[in-house]
Structures are given as C-alpha cells and as structure tokens.
Design an enzyme around this catalytic site. Structure first.
Site, mmCIF file in Angstrom:
data_model
loop_
_atom_site.group_PDB
_atom_site.id
_atom_site.type_symbol
_atom_site.label_atom_id
_atom_site.label_comp_id
_atom_site.label_asym_id
_atom_site.label_seq_id
_atom_site.Cartn_x
_atom_site.Cartn_y
_atom_site.Cartn_z
ATOM 1 N N ASP A 69 -10.449 -8.692 -6.215
ATOM 2 C CA ASP A 69 -9.343 -8.161 -6.998
ATOM 3 C C ASP A 69 -8.800 -9.508 -7.600
ATOM 4 O OD1 ASP A 69 -8.650 -8.972 -4.376
ATOM 5 O OD2 ASP A 69 -6.629 -8.572 -4.882
ATOM 6 N N GLU A 108 -6.913 -8.595 -1.750
ATOM 7 C CA GLU A 108 -6.408 -9.789 -1.137
ATOM 8 C C GLU A 108 -5.074 -10.278 -1.609
ATOM 9 O OE1 GLU A 108 -5.928 -13.951 -0.255
ATOM 10 O OE2 GLU A 108 -6.139 -13.274 -2.283
HETATM 11 ZN ZN LIG Z 1 -8.076 -15.839 -3.612
#
Ligand SMILES: [Zn+2]
Length: 483
Positions: free
Chosen positions: A121, A185
C-alpha cells in the site's frame, strides 16, 4: 599527611586516564570475511520498468478491510507477471484477503525460513503540486516519479529482482524465503502484517530473520568517521499524540478573566518543551555506539569506549549536538498543533494543543502521559489520539543473520560500516517479534535528504541509479544467507 592524599588522588587519576587510553587503543575494527564477492550484472532497464509498472497501480491503503481492495489483486497479478521464475516455484497464500505471502521453499528443511517484508500500500496522492501525475511512474532526470516509488515499491521490486536473477542463473535456495507483503502498513499494519505474523505463528513457523524497510545511510562525518554508516533498525520507538485541553469561560475578550484557556495551555506547552524527558542509554543506542566506536577518530572513540566512566558528559553532549542524537537518547516531546477561539476578539472556551511523542525503549505511552500530566498541571486535561503504540522489543545483534547483513552491506556498498540503531519511524516489522528475535530494518538505497523528504509528500521519486545497488544488495543477501 595532606601531601600523601594529594599524591594518591593524582596517581589514581593518572591510572584512570591510562586505563581509558589503553582500552581505546585495544578497540579494533572488525574485518569483513573474505567471501569472494563478485558483483552481478544487473539489467537496470528491466528493474526500472518493473518499478514503473508497480507505481502505475494505485494501491492506496484501504480505510478498512471491507472496502473493495481488488486493486491489490491486480497489483499481485502484476508482480506474478514480472517474476516468472519465482512464481513458478512459489506458493501463494493470501491472508485476510489482500495481504500476500509468496513462499519459495528451500531445499534444506533443517534451516529456518527468512522473511523479506514490504508493503503493497501507499498513502494517497492528491495531484496538486506534482510535476507529473502521481501514479504515472514517469521517468524524469534519472528518477522514477510517483507515489510509492520510494515508500516502498522500489524495495519490494529489488527484493524480488535479486531472487529472480539467481533463479535465472539456475541456482536454488537452501533456505526457505518468504516474501510477506502487507496492505495497510500506512495505517499501522493490523490488517496485513499483523495477520500474516499470526497466520505464520498458527502454522508453527519460526523465522531465522526478518528484513523490512527502515534504517538509513548516513555520512559519518558528524560522528568523526571518514566513511558512510549504514544504520540497521533493531527496534522501533513508540509513538503517541497527546491532546491537551483547557476549558475556561468564553466571552468577549475586552474583559478577560485573570487566566485564559489559551494562556494556561501555552504555559503547559512551554513547560513540556522546557522539561525534557530524562536522557538514558538503551540497549539499541549502546549497540549502535559500540559498533561504530572502532571507526571513530581517537577523541570520539575514547569517549565512547569509556561510556561507562564518561556517561554523564556523553549524555549531555549527545542531547545537545544534534536533534538526531538527542532522539537516540530520550523520549522526545514536540508540541505540534494549537487551537483557540475562532475569532481574534473572543475568549476561547476551549483551547487545545497536541504534543507528538516518540517514546524511547524502556518507557511506555502511559508513563509519558502521566509525565505530561504532571508537568502541565491539574487544569489541563490530557487524552491520547488513536494510533499510539509502545516501543517495540529490541532485536538481538549477536546473531549470524546480523553478521551476514553487515557483511552484505560491506560487500555491496564498498566498505560502508553497518551498525544497529533504534529506528525512529514505524514499519510492519514490529509485528514479527513473535516469530524471531532477529527483526531488522534496512533500506538499501542511498538518497539525499531532499529526496527522503518527498516520502508521503509531493513529487516522491526513486533514483534509477540506486536500483542497481539495491538489487545487488538483495541478491547478495540471499547468497550470503540462503544459498
Ligand atoms: Zn513504508
């Protein structure tokens, strides 16, 4: 009689100085092993085109896991097309829908697997201010531009590229390699990385080591070292945003009370900035200075080798010399936001301020909250924003995996010193301590401070030249640890 005491003190002092000097002289630089490293040819055009294609797929972090995340499947299909050799032997496992593990099973089952982490992501990228559209992957001035080009599709691409090349050469790993790619993340990794690590734990899997993004390559000059220092993150500082709130009667500002909400809040923020958290040595900071001390000039080296004797002076110097070294020594408290009345001639019924804190190993989010409350006083109400997290555990460095990582950096980056350090940002790696004590963070790209500042900002870009060493780094890491 006083003379004897005087001479004794002098003799002790001289002995102490001698002891410190001898200790310093006995500290020697560790040597790289001679493992016959020959840099591999890298097809830079191919690596670059793989990164361009990855950037063009806008894998923006989902707000929650129930949103449509089919873009992540599209991204995975893309990776599978780019790396046919890996995919021909890898087992694919999707976890919690969009996170993915590609497992390349090693030939020697007695070896524990290693996990190479990266996140699929990226943070959103509104077009305003970009020189090129943020998901164009445009090539300009020797850079690939676009959201995710640095954070962190470049690292994911070079990590895959390194293994693909070895497989193309007809080699096969002894150790199992797991590519573990989360999908959130940028929102703490609880849907991706955390679920992957739980999944692996449920399978009874233990890991030899984990490698994720993080760390940095520094110029050693500010520490009296005539070389570059590659810093490997061995833990993560904690994180918290504390909101300070003061309530007072509002009303017209022509007749203010003796104290105003804004005044009380400002005083509290001023005191917090003034009364810093205490400085102390943590294991990762001690590990860091122990690793770099042998490379320092005599003065710095003497001070660090004799840290136990010179501790108070050293702490003072390190907290004053730069914001970076200050952050290594203590929990930082930075006032970042304030809010008062909506108009200039009104008394604010509520004044709020935010203090962002990066919490040092050994302290907790709650302890820091109590400290802020004590300093701010009872008229200030303290709460915490979502997303606060305690510092991570600290990884071992007396391990073969850490030595191999240092060796690989030294070989590929032409003698750079590799040292452990406490990583100040956050990564998916913190979710993996249930599987190993060897959780490391390193990004194998040299970059300017100016380019680093583009992460999460406008005109994020990755230098094409850096992809060559990045690929060599992973290729060599696999050779050193898995083949
Ligand atoms: Zn990163």
């Amino acid at each position: 009689m006083p003379e004897i005491i005087g001479y004794s003190v002098l003799a002790l002092f001289v002995a102490l100085i001698l002891f410190m000097v001898i200790r310093t002289l006995l500290t020697k630089k560790p040597k790289l092993e001679d493992r016959n490293y020959t840099p591999h040819e890298i097809d830079l055009e191919r690596v670059t085109s793989h990164l361009v294609g990855a950037v063009q797929i806008p894998t923006v972090t989902l707000k929650d896991n129930d949103c449509d995340g089919s873009i992540f499947y599209k991204y995975q299909e893309y990776l599978e097309k780019c790396y046919p050799k890996i995919m021909a032997v890898a087992k694919k496992t999707n976890v919690n829908k969009y996170a993915v593990i590609y497992t390349v099973k090693g030939s020697d089952e007695s070896l524990l697997p290693c996990a190479i982490l990266a996140h699929q992501d990226v943070v959103p990228a509104p077009e305003e201010g970009w020189e090129v559209p943020p998901f164009s992957g445009a090539i300009k001035d020797g850079y690939v531009y676009g959201r995710g080009s640095q954070d962190m599709k470049s690292q994911m691409i070079v990590a895959l590229e390194g293994l693909e090349i070895l497989l193309e050469d007809g080699l096969y790993p002894k150790r199992t390699i797991m590519f573990c790619f989360g999908h959130d993340e940028e929102l703490r990794g609880t849907f991706g990385a955390l679920e992957i690590s739980k999944h692996l734990e449920s399978q009874g899997i233990k890991l030899e080591y984990v490698l994720d993004e993080g760390g940095t390559i520094l110029d050693g000059k500010m520490l009296g070292i005539n070389n570059k220092i590659a810093l490997i993150g061995t833990c993560e500082k904690g994180y918290a945003d504390y909101v300070l709130e003061v309530e007072k009667d509002g009303g017209h500002s022509s007749a203010p009370d003796r104290r105003t909400s804004v005044g009380i809040l400002s005083e509290a923020l001023y005191k917090i900035e003034k009364h810093k958290r205490r400085a102390y040595w943590t294991k990762p900071t001690k590990d860091m200075f122990k690793s770099i001390a042998p490379y320092m000039n005599f003065g710095f080296k003497l001070a660090l080798v004799n840290r136990d004797i010179l501790s108070p002076v050293l702490k003072l110097v390190l907290t004053l010399v730069s914001p970076f070294t200050n952050g290594l020594m203590r929990t930082t408290l930075a006032p970042t936001q304030t809010k008062g009345a909506h108009t200039p001639n009104t008394l604010a019924p509520v004044a709020t301020g935010t203090v962002n804190s990066r919490i040092n190993t050994g302290e907790t989010v709650e302890q820091v909250k109590a400290y802020i409350q004590k300093i701010a006083g009872k008229n200030v109400k303290i709460s915490m924003l979502e997303g606060s997290i305690d510092p991570s555990p600290v990884s071992d460095i007396d391990t073969q995996a850490f030595k191999d990582l240092q060796q690989t950096i030294g070989e590929v980056f032409n003698g750079y010193i590799a040292a452990p350090y406490p990583f100040i940002a956050a990564s998916d790696a913190k979710h993996y301590y249930n599987l190993t004590n060897c959780v490391y963070r390193f990004t194998p790209f040299e970059k300017t401070i100016e380019d680093g500042a583009r992460i999460h900002g406008i005109n994020e870009r990755q230098s094409i030249e850096s992809l060559e060493l990045g690929t060599r780094f992973f290729l060599r890491l696999y050779e050193n640890t898995c083949f």
